[in-house]
Motif scaffolding. Sequence first.
Motif, mmCIF file in Angstrom:
data_model
loop_
_atom_site.group_PDB
_atom_site.id
_atom_site.type_symbol
_atom_site.label_atom_id
_atom_site.label_comp_id
_atom_site.label_asym_id
_atom_site.label_seq_id
_atom_site.Cartn_x
_atom_site.Cartn_y
_atom_site.Cartn_z
ATOM 1 N N ALA A 29 43.838 32.318 -8.133
ATOM 2 C CA ALA A 29 43.152 31.274 -7.366
ATOM 3 C C ALA A 29 42.058 30.624 -8.217
ATOM 4 C CB ALA A 29 42.552 31.854 -6.088
ATOM 5 N N TYR A 32 43.716 28.284 -10.675
ATOM 6 C CA TYR A 32 44.177 27.080 -9.986
ATOM 7 C C TYR A 32 43.001 26.152 -9.702
ATOM 8 C CZ TYR A 32 46.113 24.024 -6.451
ATOM 9 O OH TYR A 32 46.493 22.913 -5.752
ATOM 10 N N ASP A 51 45.901 20.883 -3.896
ATOM 11 C CA ASP A 51 46.359 20.772 -2.514
ATOM 12 C C ASP A 51 45.394 21.540 -1.600
ATOM 13 O OD1 ASP A 51 46.975 23.467 -2.818
ATOM 14 O OD2 ASP A 51 49.095 23.092 -3.163
ATOM 15 N N ASP A 52 45.803 21.786 -0.383
ATOM 16 C CA ASP A 52 44.912 22.403 0.604
ATOM 17 C C ASP A 52 44.857 23.928 0.527
ATOM 18 O OD1 ASP A 52 44.082 20.006 1.632
ATOM 19 O OD2 ASP A 52 45.609 19.944 3.184
ATOM 20 N N ARG A 53 45.422 24.529 -0.514
ATOM 21 C CA ARG A 53 45.388 26.002 -0.552
ATOM 22 C C ARG A 53 43.980 26.543 -0.782
ATOM 23 N NH1 ARG A 53 49.100 27.166 -5.719
ATOM 24 N NH2 ARG A 53 49.816 25.103 -5.173
ATOM 25 N N LEU A 54 43.107 25.746 -1.390
ATOM 26 C CA LEU A 54 41.705 26.127 -1.566
ATOM 27 C C LEU A 54 40.834 24.999 -1.043
ATOM 28 C CD1 LEU A 54 41.779 27.499 -5.233
ATOM 29 C CD2 LEU A 54 41.760 28.837 -3.125
ATOM 30 N N LYS A 55 39.721 25.368 -0.413
ATOM 31 C CA LYS A 55 38.807 24.362 0.109
ATOM 32 C C LYS A 55 37.384 24.777 -0.207
ATOM 33 C CE LYS A 55 41.776 23.083 3.929
ATOM 34 N NZ LYS A 55 41.914 22.885 5.355
#
Length: 62
Positions: A29, A32, A51-55
């Motif tokens: 993570a 990324y 993309d939206d996998r981490l915010k």
Amino acid sequence: MEQERKTFERVKAELLAGIESMRRVNPAAAEYFEQHLVIDEKAMTFKYTGDDRLKLQRVGQG
């Protein structure tokens, strides 16, 4: 402008420290996020291009 630069540098340091903390828990993570964090030194801006996998959220939210 000097205060803006100081604020930018503080936030940048906090983001990079956060990536290192993330790396200890979830290296993939962190990698990324690092690849998708664009830091524009001249404009003093940050942009997440993944993309939206981490915010990014303020502590205590979400």
